[in-house]
Enzyme design. Structure first.
Site: not given
Length: 367
Positions: A14, A114-115
């Site tokens: 993350d 973003d992960e």
DNA sequence: CCTCCACTCTC
DNA sequence: CCGTTTAGTGGAGG
């Protein structure tokens, strides 16, 4: 993995306070001061909400989703910087980081910008090696993009996700099989993916506040309360059990666009003008992807911020602009007609995709 | 079974 | 004081 091993080793990577961190990277003068990345609605100079804030800003109570005006109030007298979202740029950075992650793992599943979940079961023999690999990944991302990320390592996706959340930014948390139950038990139920404010409240009514209490709760009772799929999921997840595979996601199954109107109104002409622009956006997106669609809908946000969705199925898959606009007009007029409430925001949504075959026209022939 | 849509969640 | 985008579940009703 050895033949005797049955367990998996899964990571969740993350990127920390992603948008704001990317902005810090491109402008080093931002480092050390509060940074707030904003979604401006365009209605007034500062109407809109906070998308992401760096940890300095979070120290003043600035969080995702709060109004920009409130964030400004909380950061009064600081050197805070407020920046508009630059989604294209974040996406480019994200793609480069995801490429780094991908080449270090066997299974990859991106979740949002973003992960990503990473399956490293075939690449490392144990959790200790997994930790070393996680460190290597963090070093590589830092080396080539100067970005930090937090990684959680666990026997499945649920544990990996919670492990990543527990220690950020720039964290690395490993929870192996034997530690899972003890790790989960004291955490608040909100730690589980799928448990937000509303669900946590409902669980609270049942006397469930921690994951341990959830794990001990009768599964049938959970299913009665939350439905078959969710109830069973909550039960398994709380007990640290999760068989969900790390799998690349397919194409999106719907496309939507939404805007804030210049002013609240229920004048069909004004709403339609905005909605037609959105139609152009979603239709051209669908065409880029070579898709026809069977459902068209609108999203209406009224002055009091309640959200309504209306959609209808078309008789045949299409990507024809006139068809879409007509459908939107029809749905919108029906909605505005039966509703005195003024609208604050309006959106257009398409779904029910069918891949366009070579030679297939958007005007499907009726047999 | 399908359609509509409310609700919840996430970045 | 107030955004955007997407996915998924499930209920109601046809």
């Amino acid at each position: 993995m050895g033949a005797t091993e049955v367990g998996r080793i899964v990571m969740l990577a993350d990127l920390d306070y992603f948008y704001a961190q990317v902005e810090e990277r491109r402008d080093r003068s931002l480092i050390g001061r509060p940074v707030v990345v904003c979604v401006y609605s365009g209605r007034t100079e500062e109407s809109g909400v906070v998308a992401t804030a760096n940890y300095s800003a979070r120290g003043y109570g600035v969080r995702s989703g709060i109004p920009i005006a409130l964030a400004k109030k909380r950061l009064l007298g600081t050197e805070a910087r407020f920046l508009p979202m630059d989604h294209e740029f974040y996406k480019q950075v994200s793609e480069r980081v995801m490429a780094i992650l991908k080449r270090n793992v066997d299974g990859f599943e991106q979740v949002g910008i973003d992960e990503a979940y990473l399956d490293v079961s075939n690449r490392v023999a144990n959790f200790h090696e997994a930790e070393k690999l996680a460190r290597k990944i963090k070093d590589e991302v830092w080396g080539s993009e100067s970005l930090t990320l937090s990684i959680g390592v666990g026997p499945n996706k649920v544990i990996a996700k919670i492990a990543a959340d527990i220690n950020k930014p720039n964290g690395l948390t490993v929870v192996d099989d034997e530690d899972s139950k003890a790790f989960l038990s004291p955490l608040p139920v909100e730690s589980l993916v799928g448990v937000g404010r509303k669900t946590a409240e409902r669980m609270g009514q049942l006397g469930i506040r921690t994951v341990g209490e959830l794990a001990a709760f009768d599964e049938t009772a959970l299913i009665n309360e939350f439905g078959r799929a969710l109830g069973a999921y909550f039960h398994r997840a709380a007990n640290g059990e999760d068989e969900e595979a790390v799998q690349e996601r397919g194409e999106n199954e719907s496309i939507s666009r939404m805007v804030t109107l210049k002013e609240d109104t229920n004048d069909p002409k004004k709403v339609l003008e905005a909605a037609y622009t959105l139609c152009e956006d979603v239709v051209s997106k669908a065409r880029e992807r070579g898709l026809l669609f069977r459902r068209v809908g609108i999203i209406a946000v009224t002055t009091d911020l309640t959200i309504r969705m209306r959609e209808k199925s078309l008789t045949a898959p299409t990507d024809d602009m006139q068809t879409v606009k007509r459908a939107v007009k029809e749905i919108l007029e029906k909605h505005l007609g039966g509703n005195r409430q003024e609208l604050r925001r309006v959106g257009v949504h398409i779904s029910g995709f069918v891949r366009r075959m070579k030679g297939q026209s958007q005007l499907t022939t009726f047999i």
